[in-house]
Design a protein around this motif. Structure first.
Motif, short mmCIF file in Angstrom:
data_model
loop_
_atom_site.label_atom_id
_atom_site.label_comp_id
_atom_site.label_asym_id
_atom_site.label_seq_id
_atom_site.Cartn_x
_atom_site.Cartn_y
_atom_site.Cartn_z
N SER A 1 41.61 34.76 43.58
CA SER A 1 40.88 33.79 44.37
C SER A 1 41.81 32.95 45.23
O SER A 1 42.97 32.72 44.91
N MET B 1 26.20 26.93 38.02
CA MET B 1 27.00 26.03 38.84
C MET B 1 26.20 24.79 39.18
O MET B 1 25.07 24.87 39.64
N THR C 1 27.99 29.73 32.78
CA THR C 1 27.42 28.41 32.99
C THR C 1 26.94 28.27 34.42
O THR C 1 27.70 28.51 35.35
N SER D 1 33.86 30.74 44.27
CA SER D 1 32.45 30.51 44.02
C SER D 1 32.04 31.08 42.67
O SER D 1 32.12 32.28 42.45
N GLU D 2 31.61 30.22 41.76
CA GLU D 2 31.19 30.66 40.44
C GLU D 2 29.74 31.13 40.49
O GLU D 2 28.88 30.47 41.06
N ALA E 1 38.30 28.29 41.00
CA ALA E 1 38.42 29.75 41.09
C ALA E 1 37.39 30.34 42.04
O ALA E 1 36.76 31.33 41.77
N THR F 1 33.60 34.51 41.22
CA THR F 1 34.03 34.38 39.84
C THR F 1 32.79 34.32 38.96
O THR F 1 31.91 33.50 39.19
N VAL F 2 32.70 35.20 37.97
CA VAL F 2 31.54 35.25 37.09
C VAL F 2 31.71 34.25 35.95
O VAL F 2 32.77 34.14 35.36
N THR F 3 30.65 33.50 35.66
CA THR F 3 30.67 32.51 34.59
C THR F 3 29.33 32.54 33.86
O THR F 3 28.32 32.98 34.41
N PRO G 1 34.48 24.46 41.84
CA PRO G 1 35.36 25.16 40.91
C PRO G 1 36.62 25.63 41.59
O PRO G 1 36.63 25.99 42.77
N SER H 1 26.59 32.66 38.00
CA SER H 1 26.13 32.88 36.62
C SER H 1 24.82 33.64 36.56
O SER H 1 24.32 33.90 35.48
N ASN I 1 36.30 27.20 48.03
CA ASN I 1 34.91 27.62 47.90
C ASN I 1 34.39 28.15 49.23
O ASN I 1 33.48 27.58 49.84
#
Length: 248
Positions: free
Chosen positions: A205, A53, A51, A63-64, A61, A47-49, A59, A66, A209
């Protein structure tokens, strides 16, 4: 026809670029299967964010990610811990075992990191104007005035058109750097399109994680010290159980 940047990278690293025969998809089966595996088993968990991690966060959704560094860390862990050790249905071997077997009677050639970094830069040929400037992807740069009227090669990072751009003359010899004068585009158009494609992609998702767990296992396998069972046994022998004091 290969992309110009790919052809340059292969030439710099001494890699022979082999194309499959036209209209014969069988020749591309292995790499297509690999891409399908990466898409279904790895990218589906991303998952693209915007912010970064935080350590210890979980999270909902998946693995975030960034940054490119975070993505590379998770991908390296997934390749080393999962993909390399999964038996292929057609070959009956794991990718790692098949790779190691292919090096029999041969020795891989390692390249310095700086050579690899330089190989992945892009380049374009431009003619220098009479005023000593060149145009590159809607930007204007100033070069050595002595190069006016000649063709030069500009070597640059497509992710940073504001950064250092190396100039080589028509003989391929170093000729200084290009100084930014008028910057209207900060990254290459292909980079911008890749970001847009990523923004429109949707991943389903699992809510677990998975990749973070894999990355943790990878870190532990790289840094954990081996357990000394002899020391544990000796410590157990030295333990003495103290009797409880009798209540008065």
């Amino acid at each position: 026809m290969a992309d110009k940047s790919l052809a340059r990278t292969c030439a710099k690293l001494g890699i022979r670029l082999v194309h499959s025969a036209p209209y014969r998809p069988q020749g591309r089966g292995k790499i297509e299967r690999f891409f399908n595996t990466v898409t279904s088993q790895f990218l589906g968990e991303i998952t693209v964010t915007d912010t970064p991690m935080l350590p210890g966060t979980s999270p909902e959704a998946g693995s975030e990610v960034s940054s490119l560094q975070e993505l590379n860390t998770l991908f390296t862990a997934w390749v080393n811990m999962i993909y390399h050790h999964t038996v292929h249905s057609s070959t009956g071997q794991t990718p790692l075992a098949r790779w190691e077997a292919s090096w029999e009677h041969r020795t891989p050639v390692s390249k310095p990191l700086e050579v690899i970094r330089q190989a992945f830069l892009w380049s374009d040929t431009r003619r220098v104007t009479k005023t000593g400037t060149v145009s590159l992807h809607s930007n204007t740069y100033e070069v050595d005035p002595l190069l006016a009227g000649t063709k030069v090669e500009l070597v640059y990072d497509p992710f940073d058109l504001d950064g250092v751009i190396t100039v080589n003359n028509h003989q391929g010899l170093p000729a200084g750097t290009a100084k930014p004068l008028d910057i209207g585009r900060h990254v290459h158009a292909k980079v911008t399109n890749a970001v847009k494609d990523n923004d429109t992609a949707t991943n389903i998702s699992t809510g677990i994680n998975y990749l973070d767990l894999v990355a943790t296992r990878h870190r532990e396998s790289m840094t954990a010290a081996p357990i000394s069972f002899a020391d544990i046994h000796e410590q157990n022998i030295n333990i003495r159980i103290q009797p409880k004091e009798e209540s008065r």
